[in-house]
Design a protein around this motif. Sequence first.
Motif, PDB file in Angstrom:
ATOM      1  N   TRP A  14       1.493  -0.889   8.487  1.00  0.00           N
ATOM      2  CA  TRP A  14       1.602   1.071   8.058  1.00  0.00           C
ATOM      3  C   TRP A  14       0.955   1.590   8.007  1.00  0.00           C
ATOM      4  O   TRP A  14      -0.178   1.089   7.284  1.00  0.00           O
ATOM      5  N   GLN A  15       0.965   3.160   7.904  1.00  0.00           N
ATOM      6  CA  GLN A  15       0.159   4.266   7.451  1.00  0.00           C
ATOM      7  C   GLN A  15       0.607   4.968   7.264  1.00  0.00           C
ATOM      8  O   GLN A  15       1.659   5.599   7.487  1.00  0.00           O
ATOM      9  N   VAL A  16      -0.077   5.784   6.054  1.00  0.00           N
ATOM     10  CA  VAL A  16      -0.160   7.445   5.974  1.00  0.00           C
ATOM     11  C   VAL A  16      -1.372   8.146   6.502  1.00  0.00           C
ATOM     12  O   VAL A  16      -2.692   7.955   6.455  1.00  0.00           O
ATOM     13  N   GLY A  17      -1.663   9.163   6.994  1.00  0.00           N
ATOM     14  CA  GLY A  17      -2.055  10.620   7.194  1.00  0.00           C
ATOM     15  C   GLY A  17      -1.639  11.631   6.659  1.00  0.00           C
ATOM     16  O   GLY A  17      -0.528  12.002   5.694  1.00  0.00           O
ATOM     17  N   SER A  18      -3.019  12.341   6.211  1.00  0.00           N
ATOM     18  CA  SER A  18      -2.705  13.532   5.346  1.00  0.00           C
ATOM     19  C   SER A  18      -2.346  14.954   6.580  1.00  0.00           C
ATOM     20  O   SER A  18      -2.234  15.867   5.646  1.00  0.00           O
ATOM     21  N   SER A  19      -2.767  15.302   7.688  1.00  0.00           N
ATOM     22  CA  SER A  19      -3.082  16.067   8.589  1.00  0.00           C
ATOM     23  C   SER A  19      -1.422  15.912   9.670  1.00  0.00           C
ATOM     24  O   SER A  19      -1.986  14.880  10.300  1.00  0.00           O
ATOM     25  N   SER A  47       0.372  -1.411   0.381  1.00  0.00           N
ATOM     26  CA  SER A  47       0.338   0.309  -0.101  1.00  0.00           C
ATOM     27  C   SER A  47       0.933   1.420  -0.100  1.00  0.00           C
ATOM     28  O   SER A  47       1.762   1.622   1.001  1.00  0.00           O
ATOM     29  N   PHE A  48       1.171   2.162  -0.093  1.00  0.00           N
ATOM     30  CA  PHE A  48       0.836   3.861  -0.584  1.00  0.00           C
ATOM     31  C   PHE A  48       2.735   3.848  -1.450  1.00  0.00           C
ATOM     32  O   PHE A  48       2.963   4.642  -1.166  1.00  0.00           O
ATOM     33  N   GLY A  49       2.727   2.964  -2.147  1.00  0.00           N
ATOM     34  CA  GLY A  49       4.142   3.207  -2.568  1.00  0.00           C
ATOM     35  C   GLY A  49       5.416   2.657  -1.462  1.00  0.00           C
ATOM     36  O   GLY A  49       5.930   3.560  -1.275  1.00  0.00           O
ATOM     37  N   PRO A 105       3.836  11.097   2.454  1.00  0.00           N
ATOM     38  CA  PRO A 105       1.746  11.138   3.264  1.00  0.00           C
ATOM     39  C   PRO A 105       0.901  11.434   2.405  1.00  0.00           C
ATOM     40  O   PRO A 105       1.100  11.773   1.263  1.00  0.00           O
ATOM     41  N   ALA A 106      -0.114  11.158   3.029  1.00  0.00           N
ATOM     42  CA  ALA A 106      -1.225  11.388   2.016  1.00  0.00           C
ATOM     43  C   ALA A 106      -1.603  12.619   1.974  1.00  0.00           C
ATOM     44  O   ALA A 106      -2.479  13.306   0.347  1.00  0.00           O
ATOM     45  N   ALA A 107      -0.939  13.819   2.781  1.00  0.00           N
ATOM     46  CA  ALA A 107      -0.880  14.937   1.616  1.00  0.00           C
ATOM     47  C   ALA A 107       0.623  15.693   2.818  1.00  0.00           C
ATOM     48  O   ALA A 107       0.639  15.393   3.564  1.00  0.00           O
ATOM     49  N   VAL A 136      -6.426  11.548  12.438  1.00  0.00           N
ATOM     50  CA  VAL A 136      -6.772  10.088  12.040  1.00  0.00           C
ATOM     51  C   VAL A 136      -7.130   9.990   9.801  1.00  0.00           C
ATOM     52  O   VAL A 136      -6.610  11.222   9.969  1.00  0.00           O
ATOM     53  N   HIS A 137      -5.947   8.723   9.521  1.00  0.00           N
ATOM     54  CA  HIS A 137      -6.371   8.380   8.600  1.00  0.00           C
ATOM     55  C   HIS A 137      -7.628   7.737   7.560  1.00  0.00           C
ATOM     56  O   HIS A 137      -8.300   8.166   8.684  1.00  0.00           O
ATOM     57  N   ALA A 138      -7.107   7.497   6.254  1.00  0.00           N
ATOM     58  CA  ALA A 138      -8.753   7.470   6.007  1.00  0.00           C
ATOM     59  C   ALA A 138      -8.540   6.316   5.841  1.00  0.00           C
ATOM     60  O   ALA A 138      -8.385   5.460   6.625  1.00  0.00           O
ATOM     61  N   MET A 139     -10.210   5.620   5.965  1.00  0.00           N
ATOM     62  CA  MET A 139     -10.495   4.036   6.070  1.00  0.00           C
ATOM     63  C   MET A 139     -10.697   3.783   4.798  1.00  0.00           C
ATOM     64  O   MET A 139     -11.622   3.017   4.437  1.00  0.00           O
ATOM     65  N   ASP A 140      -9.903   4.056   2.762  1.00  0.00           N
ATOM     66  CA  ASP A 140     -10.345   3.692   2.334  1.00  0.00           C
ATOM     67  C   ASP A 140      -9.900   1.936   2.299  1.00  0.00           C
ATOM     68  O   ASP A 140      -8.238   1.615   3.061  1.00  0.00           O
ATOM     69  N   PRO A 141     -10.029   0.756   1.368  1.00  0.00           N
ATOM     70  CA  PRO A 141      -8.847  -0.080   1.317  1.00  0.00           C
ATOM     71  C   PRO A 141      -7.495  -0.575   1.864  1.00  0.00           C
ATOM     72  O   PRO A 141      -7.366  -0.911   2.167  1.00  0.00           O
ATOM     73  N   GLU A 142      -7.200   0.703   0.641  1.00  0.00           N
ATOM     74  CA  GLU A 142      -5.735   0.669   0.674  1.00  0.00           C
ATOM     75  C   GLU A 142      -5.751   0.677   2.110  1.00  0.00           C
ATOM     76  O   GLU A 142      -4.191   0.581   2.771  1.00  0.00           O
ATOM     77  N   ASN A 143      -5.740   1.972   2.976  1.00  0.00           N
ATOM     78  CA  ASN A 143      -5.610   1.965   3.909  1.00  0.00           C
ATOM     79  C   ASN A 143      -6.311   0.791   5.156  1.00  0.00           C
ATOM     80  O   ASN A 143      -4.932   0.337   5.588  1.00  0.00           O
ATOM     81  N   LEU A 144      -6.600   0.279   4.998  1.00  0.00           N
ATOM     82  CA  LEU A 144      -7.333  -0.575   6.100  1.00  0.00           C
ATOM     83  C   LEU A 144      -5.763  -2.068   5.418  1.00  0.00           C
ATOM     84  O   LEU A 144      -6.618  -2.515   6.206  1.00  0.00           O
TER      85      LEU A 144
HETATM   86  C1  LIG Z   1      -5.570   9.776   4.608  1.00  0.00           C
HETATM   87  C2  LIG Z   1      -4.569   8.573   3.955  1.00  0.00           C
HETATM   88  O1  LIG Z   1      -4.570   7.401   4.777  1.00  0.00           O
HETATM   89  N1  LIG Z   1      -4.986   8.686   3.209  1.00  0.00           N
HETATM   90  C3  LIG Z   1      -4.330   7.381   2.244  1.00  0.00           C
HETATM   91  C4  LIG Z   1      -6.090   6.158   1.910  1.00  0.00           C
HETATM   92  O2  LIG Z   1      -5.944   5.252   0.748  1.00  0.00           O
HETATM   93  C5  LIG Z   1      -6.046   5.945  -0.104  1.00  0.00           C
HETATM   94  C6  LIG Z   1      -5.010   5.040  -1.358  1.00  0.00           C
HETATM   95  O3  LIG Z   1      -6.678   4.607  -1.076  1.00  0.00           O
HETATM   96  C7  LIG Z   1      -4.790   7.137  -0.311  1.00  0.00           C
HETATM   97  O4  LIG Z   1      -4.862   7.786  -1.796  1.00  0.00           O
HETATM   98  C8  LIG Z   1      -4.489   8.448   0.622  1.00  0.00           C
HETATM   99  O5  LIG Z   1      -4.060   9.023   0.552  1.00  0.00           O
END
Ligand SMILES: CC(=O)N[C@H]1CO[C@H](CO)[C@@H](O)[C@@H]1O
Length: 263
Positions: free
Chosen positions: A170-175, A45-47, A73-75, A183-191
């Motif tokens: 592992w995880q990425v967050g935007s802010s 996930s996330f490269g 990071p997501a942003a 908190v990070h997003a809950m998209d499939p890639e995040n989860l």
């Molecule tokens: C906030 C965060 O973690 N966002 C990521 C969640 O995963 C998506 C891909 O499914 C990323 O594009 C987001 O950056």
Amino acid sequence: MASTTPHNLALLLLVLSLPPVAISFCLKENFPSGRAYVTCDDLHSFGAALHWNWTHDASSGSPSLSLAFVATPAAPGGWVAWGINPTGTGMAGGQALMALAGGANVSSTTASPPAVRTYNITGYAPLGEASTPIAFPATDLAVDVSSDGKVRLYATLKLEKGMTVVNHVWQVGSSVTRGAPDVHAMDPENLSAMGTLVLSDGAAPSPPAAARGSGGASSSGDGNGDWSPSPSPLGGSISRSADTARVSAPALVVLAFLGFLVG
Ligand SMILES: CC(=O)N[C@H]1CO[C@H](CO)[C@@H](O)[C@@H]1O
Ligand SMILES: *[C@@H]1O[C@H](CO)[C@@H](O)[C@H](O)[C@H]1NC(C)=O
Ligand SMILES: *[C@@H]1O[C@H](CO)[C@@H](O)[C@H](O)[C@H]1NC(C)=O
Ligand SMILES: *[C@@H]1O[C@H](CO)[C@@H](O)[C@H](O)[C@H]1NC(C)=O
């Protein structure tokens, strides 16, 4: 794989059934001088990529893991985190290292420098602005941020005896708001950003029988629906480094074992 024994064939089929990884982020990395790692895993996930050295201190009997976790990071101004979960497969229970990219800091007008923290992730509550102690003594914490926003988190963790197969997340967050990671997003890639890491110095294959909490058999930390949408145990670490020949054999054995469980 010169001979096609049924065992080799099973491994081959397993490898072929894994989703293709188009780009190796491991191979693309150029570390500053003085930072080199024997092994690297491209994470799914996330490269993201995890570069590491695993060494065994003969006197203490404890393994130590020098690592560089690389992700974007997501942003801009967000955060990246990596951790070992010794008690489960998801986020809860994770002993995490987090790098805050610095720069824009939401609700604050002052730019902040990049920072590394440790977090004992006990549940799903928001994290604070201060480190909390983690189970594995962490030293040499450092971070650098490239001009294109990629964050490299460096650390050395003292692991426990016998830790050769670990669950990692592992995880990425935007802010970051007033010093605390949002908190990070809950998209499939995040989860799905979790997997199994097979630790080895490359010298000798580690016996999969020593696996700690591998596969889906773990108990705690998985009870919350947020992080338990049937995580694939295959989502872990396939070594695609130049070191593949030395590292992937034990990794593949474990993966084959896991694949056997899910298949
Ligand atoms: C906030 C965060 O973690 N966002 C990521 C969640 O995963 C998506 C891909 O499914 C990323 O594009 C987001 O950056
Ligand atoms: C990792 O191990 C290699 C080979 O032993 C060594 O050259 C390198 O300096 C080590 N890197 C770190 C960060 O310890
Ligand atoms: C992490 O948090 C859990 C739950 O509160 C606690 O049991 C454990 O001792 C903590 N670990 C460390 C290293 O402080
Ligand atoms: C962000 O801003 C807050 C308050 O202004 C500060 O405490 C914190 O250290 C800053 N930096 C980071 C990386 O969060």
